[in-house]
Design a protein around this motif. Structure first.
Motif, PDB file in Angstrom:
ATOM      1  N   HIS A  95       9.436 -15.737  32.066  1.00  0.00           N
ATOM      2  CA  HIS A  95      10.135 -14.484  32.372  1.00  0.00           C
ATOM      3  C   HIS A  95       9.439 -13.790  33.519  1.00  0.00           C
ATOM      4  O   HIS A  95       8.285 -14.078  33.835  1.00  0.00           O
ATOM      5  CB  HIS A  95      10.201 -13.581  31.132  1.00  0.00           C
ATOM      6  CG  HIS A  95       8.867 -13.330  30.508  1.00  0.00           C
ATOM      7  ND1 HIS A  95       8.102 -12.232  30.809  1.00  0.00           N
ATOM      8  CD2 HIS A  95       8.153 -14.052  29.601  1.00  0.00           C
ATOM      9  CE1 HIS A  95       6.980 -12.279  30.099  1.00  0.00           C
ATOM     10  NE2 HIS A  95       6.984 -13.376  29.363  1.00  0.00           N
ATOM     11  N   GLU A  96      10.175 -12.860  34.145  1.00  0.00           N
ATOM     12  CA  GLU A  96       9.643 -12.148  35.298  1.00  0.00           C
ATOM     13  C   GLU A  96       9.131 -10.758  34.939  1.00  0.00           C
ATOM     14  O   GLU A  96       8.201 -10.278  35.560  1.00  0.00           O
ATOM     15  CB  GLU A  96      10.717 -12.042  36.376  1.00  0.00           C
ATOM     16  CG  GLU A  96      11.121 -13.389  36.917  1.00  0.00           C
ATOM     17  CD  GLU A  96      12.335 -13.312  37.807  1.00  0.00           C
ATOM     18  OE1 GLU A  96      12.259 -13.833  38.917  1.00  0.00           O
ATOM     19  OE2 GLU A  96      13.344 -12.727  37.377  1.00  0.00           O
ATOM     20  N   GLU A 114       5.687 -15.150  40.369  1.00  0.00           N
ATOM     21  CA  GLU A 114       6.333 -14.056  39.644  1.00  0.00           C
ATOM     22  C   GLU A 114       6.612 -14.379  38.187  1.00  0.00           C
ATOM     23  O   GLU A 114       7.031 -13.525  37.429  1.00  0.00           O
ATOM     24  CB  GLU A 114       7.639 -13.640  40.338  1.00  0.00           C
ATOM     25  CG  GLU A 114       8.798 -14.595  40.120  1.00  0.00           C
ATOM     26  CD  GLU A 114       8.923 -15.703  41.157  1.00  0.00           C
ATOM     27  OE1 GLU A 114       9.955 -16.379  41.142  1.00  0.00           O
ATOM     28  OE2 GLU A 114       8.010 -15.896  41.959  1.00  0.00           O
ATOM     29  N   TRP A 115       6.379 -15.616  37.773  1.00  0.00           N
ATOM     30  CA  TRP A 115       6.701 -16.052  36.411  1.00  0.00           C
ATOM     31  C   TRP A 115       5.534 -15.810  35.467  1.00  0.00           C
ATOM     32  O   TRP A 115       4.397 -16.161  35.762  1.00  0.00           O
ATOM     33  CB  TRP A 115       7.053 -17.535  36.387  1.00  0.00           C
ATOM     34  CG  TRP A 115       8.279 -17.845  37.146  1.00  0.00           C
ATOM     35  CD1 TRP A 115       8.370 -18.433  38.366  1.00  0.00           C
ATOM     36  CD2 TRP A 115       9.617 -17.570  36.739  1.00  0.00           C
ATOM     37  NE1 TRP A 115       9.676 -18.536  38.746  1.00  0.00           N
ATOM     38  CE2 TRP A 115      10.462 -18.014  37.773  1.00  0.00           C
ATOM     39  CE3 TRP A 115      10.174 -16.985  35.618  1.00  0.00           C
ATOM     40  CZ2 TRP A 115      11.842 -17.897  37.695  1.00  0.00           C
ATOM     41  CZ3 TRP A 115      11.541 -16.863  35.560  1.00  0.00           C
ATOM     42  CH2 TRP A 115      12.358 -17.319  36.573  1.00  0.00           C
ATOM     43  N   MET A 132      16.985 -11.015  37.489  1.00  0.00           N
ATOM     44  CA  MET A 132      15.943 -11.392  36.575  1.00  0.00           C
ATOM     45  C   MET A 132      16.467 -12.550  35.734  1.00  0.00           C
ATOM     46  O   MET A 132      17.613 -12.566  35.339  1.00  0.00           O
ATOM     47  CB  MET A 132      15.575 -10.206  35.687  1.00  0.00           C
ATOM     48  CG  MET A 132      14.525 -10.549  34.671  1.00  0.00           C
ATOM     49  SD  MET A 132      14.121  -9.213  33.534  1.00  0.00           S
ATOM     50  CE  MET A 132      13.309  -8.102  34.636  1.00  0.00           C
ATOM     51  N   GLN A 172      13.611 -20.281  41.354  1.00  0.00           N
ATOM     52  CA  GLN A 172      14.324 -20.557  40.123  1.00  0.00           C
ATOM     53  C   GLN A 172      14.860 -21.989  40.089  1.00  0.00           C
ATOM     54  O   GLN A 172      15.754 -22.284  39.330  1.00  0.00           O
ATOM     55  CB  GLN A 172      15.464 -19.565  39.953  1.00  0.00           C
ATOM     56  CG  GLN A 172      14.972 -18.147  39.888  1.00  0.00           C
ATOM     57  CD  GLN A 172      16.110 -17.161  39.821  1.00  0.00           C
ATOM     58  OE1 GLN A 172      17.257 -17.532  39.785  1.00  0.00           O
ATOM     59  NE2 GLN A 172      15.788 -15.896  39.802  1.00  0.00           N
ATOM     60  N   SER A 175      14.492  -6.840  38.649  1.00  0.00           N
ATOM     61  CA  SER A 175      13.214  -6.235  38.321  1.00  0.00           C
ATOM     62  C   SER A 175      12.410  -5.848  39.555  1.00  0.00           C
ATOM     63  O   SER A 175      11.525  -5.029  39.489  1.00  0.00           O
ATOM     64  CB  SER A 175      12.375  -7.204  37.475  1.00  0.00           C
ATOM     65  OG  SER A 175      12.076  -8.361  38.224  1.00  0.00           O
ATOM     66  N   GLN A 229      11.423 -15.356  47.420  1.00  0.00           N
ATOM     67  CA  GLN A 229      12.718 -15.316  46.749  1.00  0.00           C
ATOM     68  C   GLN A 229      13.799 -15.228  47.797  1.00  0.00           C
ATOM     69  O   GLN A 229      13.627 -14.592  48.829  1.00  0.00           O
ATOM     70  CB  GLN A 229      12.815 -14.098  45.834  1.00  0.00           C
ATOM     71  CG  GLN A 229      11.816 -14.110  44.726  1.00  0.00           C
ATOM     72  CD  GLN A 229      11.945 -12.857  43.883  1.00  0.00           C
ATOM     73  OE1 GLN A 229      12.694 -11.951  44.198  1.00  0.00           O
ATOM     74  NE2 GLN A 229      11.213 -12.810  42.799  1.00  0.00           N
ATOM     75  N   HIS A 279      15.408 -15.640  32.605  1.00  0.00           N
ATOM     76  CA  HIS A 279      14.541 -16.076  31.518  1.00  0.00           C
ATOM     77  C   HIS A 279      14.833 -17.544  31.256  1.00  0.00           C
ATOM     78  O   HIS A 279      15.982 -17.968  31.311  1.00  0.00           O
ATOM     79  CB  HIS A 279      14.831 -15.276  30.245  1.00  0.00           C
ATOM     80  CG  HIS A 279      14.651 -13.808  30.423  1.00  0.00           C
ATOM     81  ND1 HIS A 279      15.662 -13.007  30.917  1.00  0.00           N
ATOM     82  CD2 HIS A 279      13.606 -13.000  30.198  1.00  0.00           C
ATOM     83  CE1 HIS A 279      15.229 -11.756  30.964  1.00  0.00           C
ATOM     84  NE2 HIS A 279      13.991 -11.730  30.541  1.00  0.00           N
ATOM     85  N   LYS A 289       0.419 -17.444  34.095  1.00  0.00           N
ATOM     86  CA  LYS A 289       1.208 -16.774  35.122  1.00  0.00           C
ATOM     87  C   LYS A 289       1.218 -17.656  36.361  1.00  0.00           C
ATOM     88  O   LYS A 289       0.209 -18.222  36.734  1.00  0.00           O
ATOM     89  CB  LYS A 289       0.600 -15.415  35.443  1.00  0.00           C
ATOM     90  CG  LYS A 289       1.459 -14.572  36.354  1.00  0.00           C
ATOM     91  CD  LYS A 289       1.088 -13.112  36.197  1.00  0.00           C
ATOM     92  CE  LYS A 289       1.887 -12.240  37.130  1.00  0.00           C
ATOM     93  NZ  LYS A 289       3.297 -12.176  36.841  1.00  0.00           N
TER      94      LYS A 289
END
Length: 150
Positions: A129-130, A111-112, A1, A75, A26, A57, A3, A108
């Motif tokens: 954040h996820e 997944e973010w 996870m 990411q 998560s 991912q 941020h 959103k």
């Protein structure tokens, strides 16, 4: 996870950004990606962007061509910045209609989730954040604001 925190001036100029990787996971991670269905010659220069935009991912980190570590799909730094910049219009609309400083979850993307906090001086704190933890995020923004004021 992970941020990602962005502090933006009233003119939306980035002042500070921070990426934080947590070892706590998560959701289960998968190996599927959009680029796996395309020929390798057509996606090689853009494989990270394609994977990140598709929402897939990858597990772990890989090494880029220059030897620097590249964070897994979803990411990539430029995609994270694009998501944060895209949410600025939504934040501006919410500021006009809502007098609260903490705007909760404003946008959103895959997944973010994008949460925002706007100070009385129109400084914007944007957090990607996820996970979902509204009270924890509100407390985090209040602490960041207190440190910013000091």
């Amino acid at each position: 996870m992970s941020h990602h925190l962005f502090l933006l001036s009233p003119t939306d100029t980035p002042i500070y950004s921070l990426a934080h990787q947590s070892t706590k996971s998560s959701a289960p991670q998968t190996m599927s990606s959009l680029s796996s269905n395309l020929p390798s010659w057509s996606t090689a220069p853009f494989s990270g962007t394609l994977t990140a935009l598709s929402g897939a991912q990858s597990i772990g980190t890989t090494s880029s061509q220059n030897g620097a570590p590249k964070i897994g799909a979803g990411q990539d730094r430029h995609v994270i910045q694009m998501i944060a910049n895209a949410s600025l219009d939504v934040i501006e609309e919410m500021v006009v209609s809502n007098n609260a400083m903490y705007l909760k979850s404003v946008d959103k993307f895959n997944e973010w989730t994008v949460s925002a906090f706007v100070t009385p001086g129109n400084m914007k704190f944007v957090l990607l954040h996820e996970g979902k933890n509204e009270e924890g995020i509100r407390s985090f923004f209040m602490e960041v604001w207190e440190l910013y004021v000091k």
